[in-house]
Design a protein around this motif. Structure first.
Motif, PDB file in Angstrom:
ATOM      1  N   CYS A  67      -4.364 -10.731  -2.247  1.00 59.60           N
ATOM      2  CA  CYS A  67      -3.213  -9.963  -1.782  1.00 59.60           C
ATOM      3  C   CYS A  67      -2.155  -9.915  -2.889  1.00 59.60           C
ATOM      4  CB  CYS A  67      -2.625 -10.617  -0.528  1.00 59.60           C
ATOM      5  SG  CYS A  67      -1.174  -9.776   0.155  1.00 59.60           S
ATOM      6  N   ASP A  84      -3.253  -0.256  -4.389  1.00 61.96           N
ATOM      7  CA  ASP A  84      -4.099   0.916  -4.133  1.00 61.96           C
ATOM      8  C   ASP A  84      -5.222   0.998  -5.156  1.00 61.96           C
ATOM      9  OD1 ASP A  84      -4.505   3.323  -2.531  1.00 61.96           O
ATOM     10  OD2 ASP A  84      -4.005   4.431  -4.344  1.00 61.96           O
ATOM     11  N   ASP A  87      -7.578  -1.840  -4.370  1.00 60.95           N
ATOM     12  CA  ASP A  87      -8.005  -1.882  -2.965  1.00 60.95           C
ATOM     13  C   ASP A  87      -7.692  -3.256  -2.354  1.00 60.95           C
ATOM     14  OD1 ASP A  87      -9.019  -0.781  -0.635  1.00 60.95           O
ATOM     15  OD2 ASP A  87     -11.085  -1.411  -1.051  1.00 60.95           O
ATOM     16  N   LEU A  88      -6.464  -3.696  -2.574  1.00 62.88           N
ATOM     17  CA  LEU A  88      -6.025  -4.988  -2.048  1.00 62.88           C
ATOM     18  C   LEU A  88      -4.845  -4.790  -1.095  1.00 62.88           C
ATOM     19  CD1 LEU A  88      -5.958  -7.234  -5.258  1.00 62.88           C
ATOM     20  CD2 LEU A  88      -7.508  -7.495  -3.308  1.00 62.88           C
TER      21      LEU A  88
END
Length: 210
Positions: A67, A84, A87-88
């Motif tokens: 994260c 983005d 993809d986290l």
């Protein structure tokens, strides 16, 4: 990449260098440099280079990251854009807890043991950046480290991060930037000694007489 990002910051005037007409910070410190990396968001090409660069720093240095957490307010947009790309999930840490609602200090989903990387735009002394690290650790997160666009590289910041046992990586830094500034005629070569002296101890105004 370090030199290109430094040139980008100078070109869009996100960084000003005025060794002979210094800025005065709120603290009263005289400074030959002023940095406003929020401007990078207004320049699509520069913004893209920065977000791709930050994503690369995260992948290379913190491959276990689960994260991204932006610092409020400057790091929020960068955390979202890099999140983005990678993809986290992302969230952000407020400067202080809200005075209403759920009184959140951290916005977004955080879980005990979650491996987090903090996203910042500028590291000066590291004080406010490390407050975010403290808040995340108090929430049970494992803070892997921090990424940022730029650092002054002050000895105080290096000591503060070491004291908190927190790693950090930046796209570029003060030493690179002043070299690029000379190469591209933003400052004169004779101003370099002033700029180097300021970094050693910003509280010592004798740098202005170099």
């Amino acid at each position: 990449m370090e030199k290109q990002i430094a040139k980008d910051l100078l070109d869009i005037q996100a960084v000003f260098l005025k060794p002979n007409d210094p800025f005065t910070f709120a603290s009263g410190i005289k400074s030959p440099i002023y940095c406003d990396n929020r401007l990078t968001l207004s320049y699509p090409k520069v913004r893209k280079d920065i977000e791709q660069g930050l994503a690369k720093l995260v992948k290379e240095n913190y491959p276990e990251c689960e994260c991204l957490m932006g610092t409020a307010t400057a790091g929020i947009a960068h955390a979202a854009l890099v999140g983005d790309i990678l993809d986290l999930p992302m969230g952000y840490v407020r400067g202080g807890a809200k005075s209403h609602g759920r009184n959140n200090r951290i916005e977004g989903v955080v879980k005990p043991g979650m491996k987090v990387v903090v996203v910042e735009d500028l590291i000066s002394t590291g004080g406010s950046s490390l407050e975010c690290v403290d808040a995340l650790r108090e929430a049970g997160c494992e803070v892997l480290g921090m990424v940022a666009i730029f650092t002054y590289g002050m000895p105080k910041a290096i000591a503060n991060f070491k004291d908190k046992d927190c790693l950090f990586h930046t796209l570029t830094n003060y030493d690179i930037l002043i070299e690029v500034a000379v190469e591209n005629d933003y400052i004169q070569s004779e101003d370099l000694e002033k700029l180097k002296a300021w970094k050693k101890d910003p509280n010592d105004e004798s740098w202005m007489n170099q």
